[in-house]
Every structure is written in C-alpha cells, then in structure tokens.
Design a protein around this motif. Structure first.
Motif, PDB file in Angstrom:
ATOM      1  N   UNK A   3     -16.109  84.180  20.067  1.00 50.48           N
ATOM      2  CA  UNK A   3     -15.045  83.871  19.116  1.00 50.48           C
ATOM      3  C   UNK A   3     -13.702  84.111  19.801  1.00 50.48           C
ATOM      4  N   UNK A   4     -12.646  83.647  19.179  1.00 48.43           N
ATOM      5  CA  UNK A   4     -11.304  83.842  19.726  1.00 48.43           C
ATOM      6  C   UNK A   4     -10.994  85.331  19.857  1.00 48.43           C
ATOM      7  N   UNK A   5     -11.603  86.138  19.006  1.00 46.80           N
ATOM      8  CA  UNK A   5     -11.354  87.576  19.053  1.00 46.80           C
ATOM      9  C   UNK A   5     -11.909  88.177  20.335  1.00 46.80           C
ATOM     10  N   UNK A   6     -12.945  87.547  20.925  1.00 48.54           N
ATOM     11  CA  UNK A   6     -13.565  88.068  22.140  1.00 48.54           C
ATOM     12  C   UNK A   6     -12.899  87.536  23.408  1.00 48.54           C
ATOM     13  N   UNK A   7     -11.936  86.631  23.270  1.00 45.97           N
ATOM     14  CA  UNK A   7     -11.264  86.036  24.421  1.00 45.97           C
ATOM     15  C   UNK A   7     -10.302  87.041  25.017  1.00 45.97           C
ATOM     16  N   UNK A   8     -10.388  87.243  26.336  1.00 40.43           N
ATOM     17  CA  UNK A   8      -9.477  88.171  27.014  1.00 40.43           C
ATOM     18  C   UNK A   8      -8.625  87.384  27.995  1.00 40.43           C
ATOM     19  N   UNK A   9      -7.359  87.723  28.150  1.00 38.96           N
ATOM     20  CA  UNK A   9      -6.520  87.048  29.142  1.00 38.96           C
ATOM     21  C   UNK A   9      -7.206  87.073  30.504  1.00 38.96           C
ATOM     22  N   UNK A  10      -7.156  85.957  31.186  1.00 38.58           N
ATOM     23  CA  UNK A  10      -7.800  85.843  32.495  1.00 38.58           C
ATOM     24  C   UNK A  10      -9.178  85.220  32.420  1.00 38.58           C
ATOM     25  N   UNK A  11      -9.784  85.118  31.211  1.00 40.48           N
ATOM     26  CA  UNK A  11     -11.084  84.458  31.097  1.00 40.48           C
ATOM     27  C   UNK A  11     -10.922  82.982  31.422  1.00 40.48           C
ATOM     28  N   UNK A  12     -11.938  82.397  32.063  1.00 41.97           N
ATOM     29  CA  UNK A  12     -11.932  80.966  32.365  1.00 41.97           C
ATOM     30  C   UNK A  12     -12.295  80.179  31.117  1.00 41.97           C
ATOM     31  N   UNK A  13     -11.602  79.079  30.913  1.00 38.01           N
ATOM     32  CA  UNK A  13     -11.919  78.196  29.793  1.00 38.01           C
ATOM     33  C   UNK A  13     -12.001  76.773  30.310  1.00 38.01           C
ATOM     34  N   UNK A  14     -12.671  75.937  29.582  1.00 35.85           N
ATOM     35  CA  UNK A  14     -12.720  74.515  29.923  1.00 35.85           C
ATOM     36  C   UNK A  14     -13.093  73.737  28.678  1.00 35.85           C
ATOM     37  N   UNK A  15     -12.814  72.459  28.721  1.00 37.21           N
ATOM     38  CA  UNK A  15     -13.237  71.568  27.653  1.00 37.21           C
ATOM     39  C   UNK A  15     -13.463  70.200  28.262  1.00 37.21           C
ATOM     40  N   UNK A  16     -14.143  69.361  27.526  1.00 38.50           N
ATOM     41  CA  UNK A  16     -14.469  68.037  28.035  1.00 38.50           C
ATOM     42  C   UNK A  16     -14.488  67.063  26.873  1.00 38.50           C
ATOM     43  N   UNK A  17     -13.910  65.921  27.089  1.00 39.03           N
ATOM     44  CA  UNK A  17     -13.952  64.857  26.100  1.00 39.03           C
ATOM     45  C   UNK A  17     -14.517  63.628  26.786  1.00 39.03           C
ATOM     46  N   UNK A  18     -15.575  63.086  26.246  1.00 35.75           N
ATOM     47  CA  UNK A  18     -16.203  61.913  26.842  1.00 35.75           C
ATOM     48  C   UNK A  18     -16.041  60.752  25.875  1.00 35.75           C
ATOM     49  N   UNK A  19     -15.419  59.704  26.355  1.00 32.41           N
ATOM     50  CA  UNK A  19     -15.237  58.499  25.553  1.00 32.41           C
ATOM     51  C   UNK A  19     -16.242  57.484  26.059  1.00 32.41           C
ATOM     52  N   UNK A  20     -17.247  57.224  25.263  1.00 31.89           N
ATOM     53  CA  UNK A  20     -18.266  56.256  25.647  1.00 31.89           C
ATOM     54  C   UNK A  20     -17.889  54.894  25.107  1.00 31.89           C
ATOM     55  N   UNK A  21     -17.722  53.966  25.986  1.00 34.28           N
ATOM     56  CA  UNK A  21     -17.432  52.614  25.543  1.00 34.28           C
ATOM     57  C   UNK A  21     -18.087  51.653  26.502  1.00 34.28           C
ATOM     58  N   UNK A  22     -18.399  50.527  25.987  1.00 30.03           N
ATOM     59  CA  UNK A  22     -19.017  49.485  26.782  1.00 30.03           C
ATOM     60  C   UNK A  22     -17.986  48.380  26.967  1.00 30.03           C
ATOM     61  N   UNK A  23     -17.766  47.998  28.202  1.00 30.12           N
ATOM     62  CA  UNK A  23     -16.861  46.896  28.484  1.00 30.12           C
ATOM     63  C   UNK A  23     -17.696  45.647  28.677  1.00 30.12           C
ATOM     64  N   UNK A  24     -17.356  44.617  27.935  1.00 34.03           N
ATOM     65  CA  UNK A  24     -18.085  43.363  27.996  1.00 34.03           C
ATOM     66  C   UNK A  24     -17.094  42.258  28.327  1.00 34.03           C
ATOM     67  N   UNK A  25     -17.446  41.413  29.261  1.00 36.87           N
ATOM     68  CA  UNK A  25     -16.605  40.272  29.606  1.00 36.87           C
ATOM     69  C   UNK A  25     -17.267  38.996  29.123  1.00 36.87           C
ATOM     70  N   UNK A  26     -16.464  38.051  28.734  1.00 35.25           N
ATOM     71  CA  UNK A  26     -16.990  36.763  28.303  1.00 35.25           C
ATOM     72  C   UNK A  26     -15.904  35.716  28.414  1.00 35.25           C
ATOM     73  N   UNK A  27     -16.289  34.476  28.290  1.00 37.28           N
ATOM     74  CA  UNK A  27     -15.305  33.396  28.287  1.00 37.28           C
ATOM     75  C   UNK A  27     -15.809  32.266  27.408  1.00 37.28           C
ATOM     76  N   UNK A  28     -14.876  31.443  26.978  1.00 42.62           N
ATOM     77  CA  UNK A  28     -15.217  30.293  26.147  1.00 42.62           C
ATOM     78  C   UNK A  28     -14.229  29.180  26.449  1.00 42.62           C
TER      79      UNK A  28
END
Length: 130
Positions: A3-28
């Motif tokens: 919890x935030x209460x257990x966080x001490x200055x100097x502790x390492x933190x990280x986060x990750x955001x993954x945006x999954x998208x499919x790119x499709x090409x086409x023509x007409x």
C-alpha cells in the motif's frame, strides 16, 4: 501488494501501459464513368461507390460532382470516405486521390498521413461519419 503507507523514499517503482491495436491497410478504386454527364447533377447530390471492407468495417466513397455544400458554388468536386457499418470510435488514416480520364493527372485530394501527430487519426463514431 504494497500500500502507499508501506512506500519508503528510495523504493523503486515502475508502471506499464500497453496499447494493443491492429493496423490494417487497404485500398479501393472507385471509377466514375461518364463524369461529364454527372457534372450538373446539383450541389449536394452524390455518386456512391460499392461498399468495401477494411479492418472489419464497411466503408464507401461519396463523390459529389458539383460539391457537397452550396459554398462550393459547383466549382469544385467533393470526395469523402464514410463509415458504412456500425462503429464505435473507429480510428482511421486515409488518402484520397483522383486520376483524370487521360491517365495523366494524379491529384492528391487529401492525405491524412501528413497531419500533425498530435492531431491523431480521424475518429468515426457512427454509421455515416465522413
């Protein structure tokens, strides 16, 4: 999980955001035969391509020989790509080009790929979005 209460200055933190998208090409390719006969149909009147599928969505091209809006004064043609299927925030990049009947002129009408990156792709939210 700490919890935030257990966080001490100097502790390492990280986060990750993954945006999954499919790119499709086409023509007409949409061919308007008899353009000279279509010119003079009237402002706001259009010729629509057959629907085509790209990225799992149905699309169509709308060609207005005398322009879409009265301010076009029948001096310009208007070309739009439209979402035909139901969609929720379909994001799209596209390029529209016109080729005259002689085959000599290839005129880029609109290229979304040159928009500033922060503008992002167009978002089409419902059937009929252009």
């Amino acid at each position: 999980m700490a919890s935030a209460a257990n966080f001490k200055p100097g502790d390492d933190t990280s986060s990750c955001s993954i945006f999954l998208s499919e790119t499709v090409n086409g023509s007409h390719r949409f061919t308007v035969q008899g353009y000279s006969l279509a010119k003079g149909m009237g402002v706001g009147k259009y010729i629509m391509s057959d629907t085509f599928t790209v990225g799992g969505y149905q699309w169509a091209i709308y060609f207005y020989p005398d322009g879409k809006n009265p301010e076009d004064n029948s001096m310009y043609v208007s070309v739009f790509i439209a979402l035909v299927s139901d969609g929720v925030d379909v994001r799209a990049l596209f390029e529209l080009s016109m080729l005259d009947q002689s085959g000599n002129g290839n005129n880029k009408v609109h290229n979304h790929f040159l928009r500033a990156l922060e503008s992002g792709p167009y978002t089409l939210k419902y059937r009929g979005s252009m």
